[in-house]
Design an enzyme around this catalytic site. Structure first.
Site, mmCIF file in Angstrom:
data_model
loop_
_atom_site.group_PDB
_atom_site.id
_atom_site.type_symbol
_atom_site.label_atom_id
_atom_site.label_comp_id
_atom_site.label_asym_id
_atom_site.label_seq_id
_atom_site.Cartn_x
_atom_site.Cartn_y
_atom_site.Cartn_z
ATOM 1 C CG ASP A 156 -19.828 4.595 -12.897
ATOM 2 O OD1 ASP A 156 -19.405 4.654 -13.977
ATOM 3 O OD2 ASP A 156 -18.591 4.181 -12.248
ATOM 4 C CE LYS A 157 -26.125 6.103 -19.118
ATOM 5 N NZ LYS A 157 -27.617 7.143 -19.244
#
Length: 238
Positions: free
Chosen positions: A105-106
């Protein structure tokens, strides 16, 4: 040995049409192993050096790239705004067809494998292969303990009727640990920690299968896997 037509290779590598690729070849702007080739149907062997004007690269049927993903970069390549793991590849490694084999994820960083070998990616991502993925985790609270490690070893209830498979924890201190999982449930490590009363504030993937993140690879950097790394991954089908 894998071979490909020169015009097809140039079209893919330079992201131009087949017609434009043939034009570059006819003008003598393309060389194979430093020899100018003007036949678009010339066959190129895996490992040959291709030169375009002053630039050169080595042809490989498939690319296997190790990247140290920094925070803020998106590992999905469609349906999202923002810079992706493909955008930050060095120009010499960019070509059509590449995709990340798995996601981070980011707000997570660390090890990514990027490839254009779909069979390889499937073997790496398939739940039936049970590929180990190890993460360095830091929590906001002093919640990491032997008791948590024991609970992780049994599997953790993630909510909504979903349980994780057993996971391994190597404790560093009350806020830091290495956690190894064998599946790819959405935000799995974060959810496992949350289920035990903690909040993840740092998450970094440091290993996939037997391949550890290169400590010399700085955040944001990428490189091709070495022959030994590639052969090991393909042999094990990670």
């Amino acid at each position: 040995m894998s071979q490909v037509r020169l015009d097809m290779l140039i079209s893919k590598a330079l992201n131009v049409s087949r017609k434009d690729a043939k034009g570059l070849i006819a003008k003598g702007r393309i060389a194979i192993d430093k020899e100018i080739i003007k036949r678009p149907d010339a066959k190129v062997d895996d490992g040959c050096e291709i030169s375009f004007d002053s630039k050169s690269f080595f042809y490989q049927k498939f690319l296997y790239i190790l990247q140290n993903k920094p925070l803020g970069i998106i590992s999905s390549t469609d349906g999202y705004d923002g810079k992706t793991v493909l955008d930050i590849l060095p120009e010499q490694l960019k070509r059509n067809g590449l995709f990340p084999a798995g996601r981070l994820d980011k707000y997570s960083c660390g090890m990514m494998i990027i490839t254009d070998d779909g069979k390889f990616a499937h073997s790496m991502l398939s739940p039936s292969c049970h590929v180990e993925k190890e993460y360095y985790v830091k929590t906001a609270e002093d919640v990491i303990s032997e008791k948590m490690a024991e609970e992780f070893s049994k599997g953790v209830y993630l909510g909504e009727g979903q349980y994780s498979s057993p996971a391994q924890m190597r404790i560093i201190d009350s806020r830091c640990a290495y956690i190894t999982i064998h599946e790819g449930i959405y935000h799995q490590v974060r959810r496992m920690i949350k289920a035990m009363g903690g909040t993840v504030i740092a998450l970094k993937r440091v290993r996939i299968g037997d391949l550890a993140l290169d400590e010399n690879l700085k955040e944001g950097e990428s490189r091709l896997l070495t022959e030994n790394e590639k052969e090991a991954l393909l042999k094990r089908k990670i």
